[in-house]
Design a protein around this motif. Sequence first.
Motif, mmCIF file in Angstrom:
data_model
loop_
_atom_site.group_PDB
_atom_site.id
_atom_site.type_symbol
_atom_site.label_atom_id
_atom_site.label_comp_id
_atom_site.label_asym_id
_atom_site.label_seq_id
_atom_site.Cartn_x
_atom_site.Cartn_y
_atom_site.Cartn_z
ATOM 1 N N GLN A 55 0.804 -1.223 0.000
ATOM 2 C CA GLN A 55 0.000 0.000 0.000
ATOM 3 C C GLN A 55 0.840 1.277 0.000
ATOM 4 N N GLY A 56 2.149 1.124 -0.127
ATOM 5 C CA GLY A 56 3.015 2.288 -0.260
ATOM 6 C C GLY A 56 3.363 2.997 1.031
ATOM 7 N N LEU A 57 3.004 2.424 2.172
ATOM 8 C CA LEU A 57 3.366 3.041 3.450
ATOM 9 C C LEU A 57 4.853 2.855 3.734
ATOM 10 N N ILE A 58 5.396 1.746 3.266
ATOM 11 C CA ILE A 58 6.835 1.512 3.253
ATOM 12 C C ILE A 58 7.243 1.376 1.794
ATOM 13 N N GLU A 59 8.198 2.176 1.361
ATOM 14 C CA GLU A 59 8.584 2.148 -0.053
ATOM 15 C C GLU A 59 9.258 0.836 -0.418
ATOM 16 N N ASP A 60 10.163 0.383 0.461
ATOM 17 C CA ASP A 60 10.908 -0.835 0.191
ATOM 18 C C ASP A 60 11.468 -1.364 1.499
ATOM 19 N N THR A 61 11.506 -2.688 1.655
ATOM 20 C CA THR A 61 12.006 -3.260 2.900
ATOM 21 C C THR A 61 13.498 -3.018 3.097
ATOM 22 N N LYS A 62 14.186 -2.578 2.059
ATOM 23 C CA LYS A 62 15.610 -2.259 2.198
ATOM 24 C C LYS A 62 15.829 -0.836 2.698
ATOM 25 N N ASN A 63 14.754 -0.084 2.893
ATOM 26 C CA ASN A 63 14.859 1.257 3.458
ATOM 27 C C ASN A 63 15.241 1.200 4.935
ATOM 28 N N LEU A 64 15.889 2.220 5.410
ATOM 29 C CA LEU A 64 16.204 2.345 6.826
ATOM 30 C C LEU A 64 14.925 2.595 7.623
ATOM 31 N N VAL A 65 14.750 1.871 8.722
ATOM 32 C CA VAL A 65 13.559 2.052 9.547
ATOM 33 C C VAL A 65 13.566 3.441 10.182
ATOM 34 N N GLY A 66 14.756 3.965 10.472
ATOM 35 C CA GLY A 66 14.865 5.281 11.083
ATOM 36 C C GLY A 66 14.332 6.405 10.218
ATOM 37 N N ASP A 67 14.174 6.166 8.909
ATOM 38 C CA ASP A 67 13.565 7.173 8.042
ATOM 39 C C ASP A 67 12.059 7.237 8.228
ATOM 40 N N TYR A 68 11.485 6.227 8.880
ATOM 41 C CA TYR A 68 10.045 6.167 9.117
ATOM 42 C C TYR A 68 9.703 6.352 10.599
ATOM 43 N N VAL A 69 10.567 5.867 11.451
ATOM 44 C CA VAL A 69 10.353 5.934 12.905
ATOM 45 C C VAL A 69 11.488 6.754 13.494
ATOM 46 N N TRP A 70 11.203 8.031 13.800
ATOM 47 C CA TRP A 70 12.267 8.976 14.145
ATOM 48 C C TRP A 70 12.200 9.429 15.612
ATOM 49 N N ASP A 71 11.612 8.585 16.472
ATOM 50 C CA ASP A 71 11.431 8.966 17.873
ATOM 51 C C ASP A 71 12.596 8.564 18.770
ATOM 52 N N GLY A 72 13.679 8.125 18.189
ATOM 53 C CA GLY A 72 14.851 7.728 18.961
ATOM 54 C C GLY A 72 15.075 6.226 19.000
ATOM 55 N N THR A 73 14.077 5.456 18.577
ATOM 56 C CA THR A 73 14.203 3.992 18.604
ATOM 57 C C THR A 73 15.355 3.514 17.734
ATOM 58 N N PHE A 74 15.640 4.262 16.670
ATOM 59 C CA PHE A 74 16.700 3.858 15.741
ATOM 60 C C PHE A 74 17.809 4.898 15.657
ATOM 61 N N ASP A 75 18.036 5.586 16.761
ATOM 62 C CA ASP A 75 19.156 6.518 16.840
ATOM 63 C C ASP A 75 20.448 5.761 17.160
ATOM 64 N N GLY A 76 21.562 6.417 16.928
ATOM 65 C CA GLY A 76 22.862 5.849 17.285
ATOM 66 C C GLY A 76 23.559 5.224 16.097
ATOM 67 N N ALA A 77 24.857 5.058 16.228
ATOM 68 C CA ALA A 77 25.680 4.546 15.127
ATOM 69 C C ALA A 77 25.250 3.153 14.696
ATOM 70 N N HIS A 78 24.820 2.325 15.649
ATOM 71 C CA HIS A 78 24.432 0.947 15.317
ATOM 72 C C HIS A 78 22.984 0.865 14.834
ATOM 73 N N ASN A 79 22.042 1.297 15.642
ATOM 74 C CA ASN A 79 20.621 1.123 15.308
ATOM 75 C C ASN A 79 20.211 1.903 14.064
ATOM 76 N N SER A 80 20.942 2.958 13.737
ATOM 77 C CA SER A 80 20.585 3.756 12.558
ATOM 78 C C SER A 80 20.848 3.015 11.251
ATOM 79 N N LYS A 81 21.587 1.890 11.302
ATOM 80 C CA LYS A 81 21.881 1.110 10.089
ATOM 81 C C LYS A 81 20.771 0.103 9.757
ATOM 82 N N ILE A 82 19.805 -0.059 10.660
ATOM 83 C CA ILE A 82 18.842 -1.160 10.548
ATOM 84 C C ILE A 82 17.770 -0.853 9.509
ATOM 85 N N THR A 83 17.531 -1.825 8.632
ATOM 86 C CA THR A 83 16.474 -1.724 7.626
ATOM 87 C C THR A 83 15.278 -2.570 8.045
ATOM 88 N N TRP A 84 14.171 -2.376 7.343
ATOM 89 C CA TRP A 84 12.992 -3.224 7.578
ATOM 90 C C TRP A 84 13.338 -4.689 7.326
#
Length: 382
Positions: free
Chosen positions: A131-160
């Motif tokens: 439905q286009g809510l996520i463009e691609d599973t290879k996208n970074l989750v932090g581009d969609y969830v920006w509340d700090g859950t995916f902050d930091g050098a490690h967690n910021s690399k995580i994709t869907w």
Amino acid sequence: MKYSLIIVLTIFLIGNIHAQDYYFPNANASWEQRAPKDFKIKDALLQEAIAFAEDNEYSGSRDLRIAIVKGFEREPFHKILGPTKKRGGPAGMILKNGYVVAQWGDTKRVDMTFSVTKSFLSTMAGLAEDQGLIEDTKNLVGDYVWDGTFDGAHNSKITWEHLLQQSSAWSGELWGGKDWADRPPSKGNIDDWKMEMPKEPGTVMEYNDVRVNVLAYSLTQVWRKPMPLVLKENIMDNIGASTTWRWYGYDNAWTEIDGLQMKSVTGGGHSGAGMFISTQDMARFGLLFLNNGRWENKQLISEEWIKKATTPSIPNSNYGYMWWLNKKGTRHWEGLSENIYYAAGFGGNFIVIDKENDLVVVTRWLEPNKIEAFMKKVNAAL
């Protein structure tokens, strides 16, 4: 040219006849049954398989609070955080082309289904991509969830995809659960495990419910709806599922979205919660996947997503997007189709999709290490 056209039309018609050959049970109606002999299935051997399932009941307590505490006793800080329910006995259904050719136990009873829930959660990600809510599973989750859950050098690399393949190595705490405390190694010092640096995302599969719950939380943020409502509206109502299934989160797993309090669900039940569902509703879900995401003439989940979800991950050839795959590897069922894929949960809960034989097999409370032997007995009856 004329003959080539005839050949193409014949292939097209045969393919479509086969695709429409499945039977789909209506909501609130008795599921139509067929005798095994109608499909040239050996009834005596099929009954042997059923007897095997009934004779090899999961050995853990039927009081699942006891079974859970015992099963995860090595985990520091482990406790029951969400609802549980005493379970029933062995139950199951075998569908051939959508028809019931065998069933045992109470198939309408609602029970916990533990990590089978993960395959439902994966499907919520598939709907989001469709439905286009996520463009691609290879996208970074932090581009969609920006509340700090995916902050930091490690967690910021995580994709869907990392979250879906359980290779994210997400580091942190969610709903009181610490990532490092989930399923520590059976040998060695837990303090060493605690202090170990997280793996590079995408390199190692680690079965970890805290990180799965991070996926559920992230999808709730993207959908801006509770996951049970997304599942109900997009899948379960359309496949005629009963009104008895429930999807729970932990007691404290509340988040605010658009000014509304929403419960974030779990992807399993090893601290309680997860999907509570009947065998029949599990079989409907399996039949949807057997038919490549279509229910009758309505495409509910794309074929493209199912292909992605059942593609082996680089860290583990037996695991896709929260579906187990019968490929060559440590969980390979010898002598059975390598195209089989399945959902699996604690206590011996399984939804098996065998496309080559047009089968859906649901079995519950089977001793988990007996599933390969059981499926070989089912296969022998074909």
